[in-house]
Design a protein around this motif. Sequence first.
Motif, PDB file in Angstrom:
ATOM      1  N   ILE A  76       0.824  -1.210   0.000  1.00 59.25           N
ATOM      2  CA  ILE A  76       0.000   0.000   0.000  1.00 59.25           C
ATOM      3  C   ILE A  76       0.863   1.267   0.000  1.00 59.25           C
ATOM      4  O   ILE A  76       0.625   2.191  -0.778  1.00 59.25           O
ATOM      5  CB  ILE A  76      -0.969  -0.001   1.197  1.00 59.25           C
ATOM      6  N   LEU A  77       1.848   1.289   0.875  1.00 57.31           N
ATOM      7  CA  LEU A  77       2.649   2.501   1.017  1.00 57.31           C
ATOM      8  C   LEU A  77       3.889   2.515   0.122  1.00 57.31           C
ATOM      9  O   LEU A  77       4.558   3.534   0.009  1.00 57.31           O
ATOM     10  CB  LEU A  77       3.067   2.675   2.482  1.00 57.31           C
ATOM     11  N   GLY A  78       4.216   1.373  -0.462  1.00 57.26           N
ATOM     12  CA  GLY A  78       5.390   1.305  -1.343  1.00 57.26           C
ATOM     13  C   GLY A  78       6.706   1.370  -0.587  1.00 57.26           C
ATOM     14  O   GLY A  78       7.718   1.787  -1.143  1.00 57.26           O
ATOM     15  N   LEU A  79       6.701   0.984   0.678  1.00 60.41           N
ATOM     16  CA  LEU A  79       7.921   1.024   1.478  1.00 60.41           C
ATOM     17  C   LEU A  79       8.859  -0.115   1.103  1.00 60.41           C
ATOM     18  O   LEU A  79       8.424  -1.189   0.684  1.00 60.41           O
ATOM     19  CB  LEU A  79       7.575   0.944   2.962  1.00 60.41           C
ATOM     20  N   VAL A  80      10.155   0.140   1.245  1.00 64.91           N
ATOM     21  CA  VAL A  80      11.173  -0.882   0.972  1.00 64.91           C
ATOM     22  C   VAL A  80      12.120  -0.936   2.155  1.00 64.91           C
ATOM     23  O   VAL A  80      12.285   0.026   2.903  1.00 64.91           O
ATOM     24  CB  VAL A  80      11.958  -0.573  -0.329  1.00 64.91           C
ATOM     25  N   LYS A  81      12.765  -2.078   2.308  1.00 67.93           N
ATOM     26  CA  LYS A  81      13.764  -2.231   3.365  1.00 67.93           C
ATOM     27  C   LYS A  81      15.063  -1.580   2.913  1.00 67.93           C
ATOM     28  O   LYS A  81      15.317  -1.399   1.713  1.00 67.93           O
ATOM     29  CB  LYS A  81      14.011  -3.715   3.651  1.00 67.93           C
ATOM     30  N   GLU A  82      15.886  -1.289   3.878  1.00 67.05           N
ATOM     31  CA  GLU A  82      17.183  -0.690   3.579  1.00 67.05           C
ATOM     32  C   GLU A  82      17.998  -1.657   2.730  1.00 67.05           C
ATOM     33  O   GLU A  82      18.076  -2.844   3.026  1.00 67.05           O
ATOM     34  CB  GLU A  82      17.920  -0.380   4.894  1.00 67.05           C
ATOM     35  N   GLY A  83      18.548  -1.156   1.644  1.00 64.72           N
ATOM     36  CA  GLY A  83      19.364  -1.982   0.761  1.00 64.72           C
ATOM     37  C   GLY A  83      18.574  -2.603  -0.388  1.00 64.72           C
ATOM     38  O   GLY A  83      19.149  -3.169  -1.304  1.00 64.72           O
ATOM     39  N   GLU A  84      17.254  -2.510  -0.358  1.00 66.39           N
ATOM     40  CA  GLU A  84      16.431  -3.051  -1.452  1.00 66.39           C
ATOM     41  C   GLU A  84      16.247  -1.982  -2.533  1.00 66.39           C
ATOM     42  O   GLU A  84      16.266  -0.793  -2.260  1.00 66.39           O
ATOM     43  CB  GLU A  84      15.052  -3.472  -0.953  1.00 66.39           C
TER      44      GLU A  84
END
Length: 90
Positions: free
Chosen positions: A74-82
């Motif tokens: 929904i928010l389009g968040l990604v993990k660090e390094g992705e």
Amino acid sequence: MKKKFSIKSVVLVFAVVYVCYVLIHQQATMVRQKNELQKYNVELQKRKEEKKVLQDEVELSKTDKYIEKLAREILGLVKEGETPVMDNKN
């Protein structure tokens, strides 16, 4: 010779006919109610299955993995390094 019908025999015949009518009517009503009960039992079973699915979804929604999935979708968040990938189809 004509056979005479007594009032007793006429009343008896009407009583027997009435009792037969009542019994047949009651039997038809019982069959109708049994079919209705069967229909409601099937509907109840469907509702119980739907309830189970919804309860499973509620339990899943309480997990961190599910919250992470929603945040990504929904928010389009990604993990660090992705690296985020955009889909132009939607």
